[in-house]
Design an enzyme around this catalytic site. Structure first.
Site, PDB file in Angstrom:
ATOM      1  N   GLU A 305      -4.285  46.524 -45.932  1.00  0.00           N
ATOM      2  CA  GLU A 305      -4.117  46.683 -44.472  1.00  0.00           C
ATOM      3  C   GLU A 305      -2.676  47.079 -44.160  1.00  0.00           C
ATOM      4  OE1 GLU A 305      -6.871  46.877 -43.108  1.00  0.00           O
ATOM      5  OE2 GLU A 305      -8.018  45.798 -44.625  1.00  0.00           O
ATOM      6  N   HIS A 308      -2.086  50.737 -44.798  1.00  0.00           N
ATOM      7  CA  HIS A 308      -2.655  51.608 -43.764  1.00  0.00           C
ATOM      8  C   HIS A 308      -1.608  51.994 -42.712  1.00  0.00           C
ATOM      9  CE1 HIS A 308      -6.852  52.330 -44.468  1.00  0.00           C
ATOM     10  NE2 HIS A 308      -7.241  51.067 -44.427  1.00  0.00           N
TER      11      HIS A 308
HETATM   12  N1  B3K Z   1     -10.515  50.013 -41.552  1.00  0.00           N
HETATM   13  C1  B3K Z   1     -11.196  48.756 -41.604  1.00  0.00           C
HETATM   14  C2  B3K Z   1     -12.686  48.887 -41.662  1.00  0.00           C
HETATM   15  C3  B3K Z   1     -13.343  49.023 -40.354  1.00  0.00           C
HETATM   16  C4  B3K Z   1     -14.847  48.946 -40.565  1.00  0.00           C
HETATM   17  C5  B3K Z   1     -15.616  49.200 -39.336  1.00  0.00           C
HETATM   18  N2  B3K Z   1     -17.036  49.053 -39.569  1.00  0.00           N
HETATM   19  C6  B3K Z   1     -10.767  47.928 -42.758  1.00  0.00           C
HETATM   20  C7  B3K Z   1     -10.124  48.647 -43.875  1.00  0.00           C
HETATM   21  O1  B3K Z   1     -10.715  49.437 -44.561  1.00  0.00           O
HETATM   22  O2  B3K Z   1      -8.969  48.450 -44.061  1.00  0.00           O
HETATM   23 ZN    ZN Z   2      -8.973  50.385 -45.277  1.00  0.00          ZN
END
Ligand code: B3K
Ligand code: ZN
Length: 876
Positions: A305, A308
């Site tokens: 996370e 990201h």
């Molecule tokens: N980006 C979010 C996932 C969202 C899922 C929605 N159904 C978590 C991740 O991959 O970091």
């Molecule tokens: Zn992700």
């Protein structure tokens, strides 16, 4: 509810947004059932859009209260509003301020999408299309805007108020018991990265200074009393932040970084800008409550996370077809982080195990789709192993092809070019092509062709000429919507291992092979290696350099040799696993396990090798799972026969290596207090694997040992492994241990989830009734995704014999749960239904019962788009 049969969305139909949002001011008056949301959108016509296009905003189940343009209330025919959309056909100007007031009910939100409540706290989940459940908005990832969020709430109910970005100011509302906080996020972002949290939460904080000297205040918010359990997550966060600076040159870009742990969450976690929201399973850990796997899961998800922030947030996706642009890349980054923090070979083995179990399985069934899909009906169903794990493999292959330097140059260029933009896979690949001069046209097929490529390799040694020829063929099996495939670019890392166990020179013609990687690009290709003084054993696809199924002409002796001597640890592991897989397949087909002498010899050799670390041995000695055997058998699978073959082979190994396992059980005993570090975890893994084999071999003795460990354990890893061992044996000690475990941990939902899972995975005909009973247990709730996954998900996806009972009761049960759950939480229901994806492999009786269950679901009126989509695609 949305339309149950929405038209498919196609990548080919992409059009830029008609309107842009330059900035957005949000005002939330939090209330349990009537939260008032006021949104002020600075709308501007997109010069790249269609002239005269209306303003068309997305909604989902919204109640509109009021609408104004540039401060003037809007009425009647000048707009059209439904719960699911807001259209202003003739906007008054090419730029104006649209003010929208909506009312939402967070308490009634059981889908856990949009604004909802968890344990009395308010939180949001917007990816991919949850923001439209809060207010009307162009809810698509290519509309980037600067968000300012004011949150107002009752002080008692929500003393903590968090938003994206930096805190700008707070205050009390005079004459009331309410207060507010205003958060401003200077970085333009799409709506899916919006988040807010309000509630009673305890905070753990720590300072962090970035490489260039920015002071960042880190905060992890947890339920009161759980602060001590957030320490490991905080440590993992700091290590992640430092690692991204060192490995990718990426620094954090706000004054605060907050993480909130909640107990009702549809997935693992969410990367909202500056305010990550986490499933508490990936934050909370203590030695008594979390296993080594939990610790490494926390480390991986915290890193994921955080990473990201650059791959996803600073550079986001143009549309949801590009999901792998952020997910595949970010998984690759978190895998690399964990490899650097732990043992690289062991991490690779664990990742490949998971890739094969989840992604290869998906790729070989009716839900197969490309890493970048070209059409979807429900985007929530595309957060898959293919997008994430195969997407990460594509990035890994890119690095293998371009080398360390080329890869870094490409990444740097990608960040430089696209910072602040919504990008595509083409943009990503172009950065690498431009930075290195390499043509990546054929490589791009990894993103568009679904299905796991099959490579066959045969070899010929010519002693007189000193040459060794590899004849390679490749094919990609047909998958839904893709009957024909082109040959792929497969980076095949290999070595030629000489009789002395050392790698022989790798020379093609008379050119040395760089980094030990050859490139397979044709359907049929031969590679002639020269200068070989003895017949080598080829070690193919080292490090699992390409995500392919590989069939070679290696014999058992070659595999025993590679297990002992290969310089590539992954292939030492793989040699052993391949020996086991062939035995398991033959055993499952014929009902009798062939002699396992070669496997035993290889296994004994690895156990005795003092140069190998314990974690590696534990991975190598753990037999392939029943799912992997079924996938390799591919058709007419009888899960009971697979289970029987695996049990027989476990007994054989347990008997033949009894002394080794007994010695390891004693030797790997911990000598100090619990530490979650990789080396200690590896020792526990080997010791617990030994315990398991000892119990398989030793009858009462083994059971007694497991009971003793269960009672004396000072950490959850040892306790849960002992319980898992007992769970596999139908002995009175089993129920006693389950009872004792519940007594000890009943107050701790995450710990009880492990108790649900172990019971759901018992391979016995009584398990289905046990699972049905457990659904009535006070600790279970269909409303909580973690409970559903740990009990029903574990049964459907982790208990092949009982889910696929020959009487069809397992299939019928899971279908019933899916239908009940669908009205509450379609996303979790759809994911559960996806457990049927392997049904075509089954023998006819079980296949028919799975199909009946799927049809019954598909024909039920009023399904969510999520469940309808999985049911339809599964049936093909
Ligand atoms: N980006 C979010 C996932 C969202 C899922 C929605 N159904 C978590 C991740 O991959 O970091
Ligand atoms: Zn992700």
């Amino acid at each position: 509810m949305r339309d149950a049969e929405p038209q498919p969305i196609r990548l080919a139909d992409y059009r830029p947004p008609e309107w842009l949002v330059d900035k957005v001011d949000l005002d939330f008056a939090l209330h349990p059932s009537q939260t008032r949301v006021t949104a002020r959108l600075a709308l501007r016509r997109n010069p790249k859009g269609t002239p005269g296009a209306p303003v068309a905003l997305d909604g989902d189940g919204l109640t509109l209260v009021r609408l104004a343009i540039d401060g003037k209330p809007l009425a009647g025919p000048s707009f059209e509003a439904s719960p699911d959309s807001l259209v202003i056909a003739h906007p008054p100007a090419d730029a104006f301020m649209l003010e929208i007031e909506t009312l939402v009910d967070p308490t009634a939100n059981t889908q856990l999408m949009g604004l909802y409540r968890t344990s009395g706290n308010y939180c949001t989940q917007c990816e991919p299309e949850g923001f439209r459940r809060i207010t009307y908005y162009p809810d698509r990832p290519d509309v980037l805007s600067v968000f300012t969020t004011r949150i107002e709430a009752d002080k008692e109910e929500a003393p903590v108020l968090l938003g994206n970005g930096n805190l700008s100011h707070t205050g009390d509302i005079a004459g009331t018991n309410r207060h507010f906080a205003v958060w401003h996020d200077p970085w333009p972002k799409p709506s899916y990265l919006f988040a807010l949290v309000g509630g009673r939460l305890a905070r753990v904080s720590a300072p962090f200074v970035t490489a260039s000297g920015r002071q960042v205040e880190l905060g992890i918010y947890v339920e009161e009393g759980k602060q001590a359990r957030a320490g490991y997550a905080m440590d993992a966060l700091k290590r992640s932040m430092r690692w991204d600076e060192e490995a990718f040159g990426r620094e954090y870009d706000l004054d605060v970084f907050n993480i909130v742990a909640v107990s009702d969450f549809n997935m693992g976690a969410m990367e909202n800008k500056g305010l990550n929201v986490f499933n508490d399973k990936y934050v909370l850990a203590s030695p008594e409550t979390a296993t080594d796997a939990d610790y490494s899961g926390i480390e991986g998800v915290i890193a994921h996370e955080y990473f990201h922030n650059w791959t996803g947030n600073r550079i986001t996706c143009r549309d949801w077809f590009q999901l792998c642009l952020k997910e595949g890349l970010t998984v690759f980054r978190d895998q690399e982080f964990s490899s650097d923090q732990r043992s690289r070979p062991v991490k690779r083995i664990a990742d490949v195990r998971m890739l094969k179990a989840a992604q290869f399985t998906e790729d070989s069934g009716p839900l197969a789709h490309p890493v970048r899909p070209e059409t979807y009906r429900e985007i929530n169903n595309f957060y898959t192993a293919t997008v994430y794990e195969k997407g990460a493999e594509a990035v890994r292959m890119l690095k293998t092809l371009l080398g360390e330097d080329g890869f870094r140059k490409g990444m740097d260029l990608y960040f430089r070019r696209h910072d602040g933009e919504a990008a595509t896979i083409e943009d990503f690949l172009a950065a690498f092509a431009d930075a290195t001069g390499r043509d990546l046209t054929q490589f791009a097929l990894w993103y568009s062709q679904s299905g796991t490529p099959l490579l066959t390799v045969s070899s010929t040694y010519d002693a007189d000429a000193g040459t060794f020829r590899l004849d390679v063929t490749q094919s990609v099996p047909p998958t839904p919507g893709q009957p024909e495939k082109k040959p792929m670019l497969v980076p095949l890392a290999l070595g030629l291992v000489g009789p002395d166990g050392r790698d022989q020179p790798l020379t093609l013609g008379n050119v040395p092979v760089e980094h030990g990687v050859i490139e397979v690009t044709e359907a049929q290709q031969s590679f002639l290696f020269t200068g070989l003084s003895a017949r080598p054993v080829p070690s193919l696809n080292r490090g699992f350099s390409a995500p392919v199924n590989l069939v070679s002409d290696l014999c058992d002796d070659d595999r025993v040799f590679l297990a002992a001597h290969d310089a590539d640890p992954f292939n030492r592991f793989d040699a052993l696993q391949r020996l086991a897989l062939e035995l398991l397949k033959a055993g499952a087909r014929s009902g009798t396990l062939p002699p396992a002498d070669a496997l035993v010899e290889a296994a004994r050799g690895l156990m005795a090798d003092t140069a190998l670390d314990a974690a590696f041995k534990a991975q190598a000695l753990a037999l392939p799972g029943e799912g992997e055997v079924a996938r390799e058998l591919a058709r007419d699978v009888d899960p009971d026969a697979v289970h029987a073959a695996r049990t027989a082979l476990r007994r054989t190994l347990a008997g033949a290596l009894a002394a080794d396992f007994a010695a390891a059980y004693e030797a790997e005993r911990a000598d100090g207090p619990f530490s979650p570090d990789a080396a200690s975890a590896g020792r526990r893994a080997l010791r617990n694997l030994s315990l398991d084999y000892l119990a398989v071999a030793g009858g009462a003795d083994g059971i007694a040992r497991a009971c003793a460990q269960f009672e004396a354990a000072d950490n959850m890893t040892d306790r849960i492994f002992a319980l898992a061992v007992l769970a596999q044996h139908d002995v009175p000690e089993r129920e006693a241990a389950f009872g004792a475990y519940y007594q000890r941990f009943e107050a701790d939902a995450l710990v009880i989830d492990k108790w649900f899972t172990l019971q759901a995975q018992i391979a016995a005909r009584s398990t289905l009734d046990r699972v049905k009973d457990l659904m009535l247990h006070p600790a279970f709730s269909l409303g909580n995704p973690n409970r559903v996954r740990s009990l029903i998900g574990a049964f459907a996806a982790g208990n092949p014999t009982e889910f696929n009972r020959p009487d069809g009761e397992g299939h019928a049960f899971v279908a019933d749960v899916v239908l009940t759950l669908d009205s509450k939480n379609p996303q979790v229901a759809a994911r559960l239904l996806a457990s049927f994806k392997t049904f075509r492999q089954l023998e006819p009786v079980r296949r028919a019962s799975a199909e009946r269950a799927l049809r019954r679901v598909a024909e039920t009126p009023g399904l969510s788009p999520d469940v309808a989509d999985i049911a339809t695609r599964s049936l093909g």
